[in-house]
Design an enzyme around this catalytic site. Structure first.
Site, short mmCIF file in Angstrom:
data_model
loop_
_atom_site.label_atom_id
_atom_site.label_comp_id
_atom_site.label_asym_id
_atom_site.label_seq_id
_atom_site.Cartn_x
_atom_site.Cartn_y
_atom_site.Cartn_z
N HIS A 151 -8.20 -5.55 -0.05
CA HIS A 151 -6.71 -4.26 0.56
C HIS A 151 -5.45 -5.55 1.29
O HIS A 151 -4.70 -4.66 1.34
CB HIS A 151 -7.04 -3.51 1.07
CG HIS A 151 -5.58 -2.42 0.87
ND1 HIS A 151 -5.71 -1.84 0.15
CD2 HIS A 151 -4.99 -1.52 1.85
CE1 HIS A 151 -4.17 -1.10 -0.31
NE2 HIS A 151 -4.21 -1.28 0.88
N SER B 116 1.11 -0.91 -0.46
CA SER B 116 0.24 0.29 0.14
C SER B 116 0.77 1.56 -0.24
O SER B 116 1.57 1.51 -1.24
CB SER B 116 -0.89 -0.05 1.44
OG SER B 116 -2.04 1.26 1.14
#
Length: 259
Positions: free
Chosen positions: A230, A97
């Protein structure tokens, strides 16, 4: 936390487990709001066959008294400055990320210094050629907590403890500000190989968006999709670790990232 071979000479770097001499080295860069402890399981699983080092950003845990970094570039420069320039051990990077763009900017610094990474793993993030207007960092605390909860990357117990929440919110907001305002500056394409990883149900990045990382390097690139959102890498940890190990093995003798 263990200090080995200079691993702990800076507050930026952590080493949790001992590795055998000459093993591949992997530097892990956490997500927004994340700390070095997020990659403890990676270190535990990969050691002693991989020398895992993990970045600790300012403003959290034992660095709680420090001011969080204002930008992705500042984070990358901090890590770069903490690395021993005399150490010729090839280095593999793994960023998830926000850590992916920090890793990318770190790779640019390393290549400019004549020390290109052996391979760059870029997880859970679109390539920097895709720019979006994102304003989570401008919202109130409730908006920030809502976003973190939706992505399921933070222990829910921490978010429900008001005292702990007040400790982690400043760094979390600063990280979101850094990554949401990040823009790639002009510069040469990298030479390092890229291994891009993404969850097939990630609400923040599609596989096509993840594939745009290929535009940033002249080295070989590959994309791997895993079931999950995610934070697919916690659900698919073994598959991710297998990919890391397989990549390091094929880079060359001794894993290609060994001294």
């Amino acid at each position: 936390m263990v200090d080995r071979s200079g691993a702990g000479h800076s507050l930026w770097l952590r080493s949790f487990h001992e590795a055998k001499p000459g093993m591949p080295r992997l530097l892990c860069l956490p997500h927004a709001g994340g700390s070095a402890g997020f990659f403890f399981a990676f270190s535990q699983a990969l050691s002693p066959a991989v020398d895992v080092r993990v970045v600790q950003y300012p403003g959290r845990q034992d660095r709680i008294a420090e001011t969080p970094a204002a930008s992705v570039q500042e984070l990358a420069q901090g890590v770069f400055s903490a690395l021993d320039e005399r150490d010729e051990t090839p280095l593999a990077l793994f960023g998830h990320s926000m850590g992916a763009v920090v890793g990318f900017e770190l790779a640019r610094l390393l290549e400019a210094a004549g020390r290109p990474p052996a391979v760059v793993f870029l997880s859970g993030r679109r390539g920097p050629s895709i720019e979006r207007i994102e304003t989570v960092h401008q919202g109130d605390d409730a908006r920030l907590i809502e976003e973190v909860t939706k992505l399921d990357g933070t222990d829910s117990a921490l978010l429900q403890d008001e005292d702990l929440l007040q400790l982690i919110l400043p760094a979390l907001r600063a990280d979101y500000r850094a990554v949401e305002t990040y823009r790639r500056t002009p510069g040469p394409r990298l030479r390092s190989p890229f291994v891009v990883m993404t969850g097939d149900a990630d609400p923040r990045v599609t596989p096509d968006e993840a594939r745009t990382w290929f535009q940033e390097t002249d080295g070989p690139s590959e994309l791997h999709e895993y079931p999950g959102g995610h934070f697919y890498l916690t659900e698919q940890q073994q598959a991710v670790l297998d990919r890391i190990q397989a990549t390091l093995r094929r880079l060359g003798p001794g894993g290609g990232a060994a001294a």
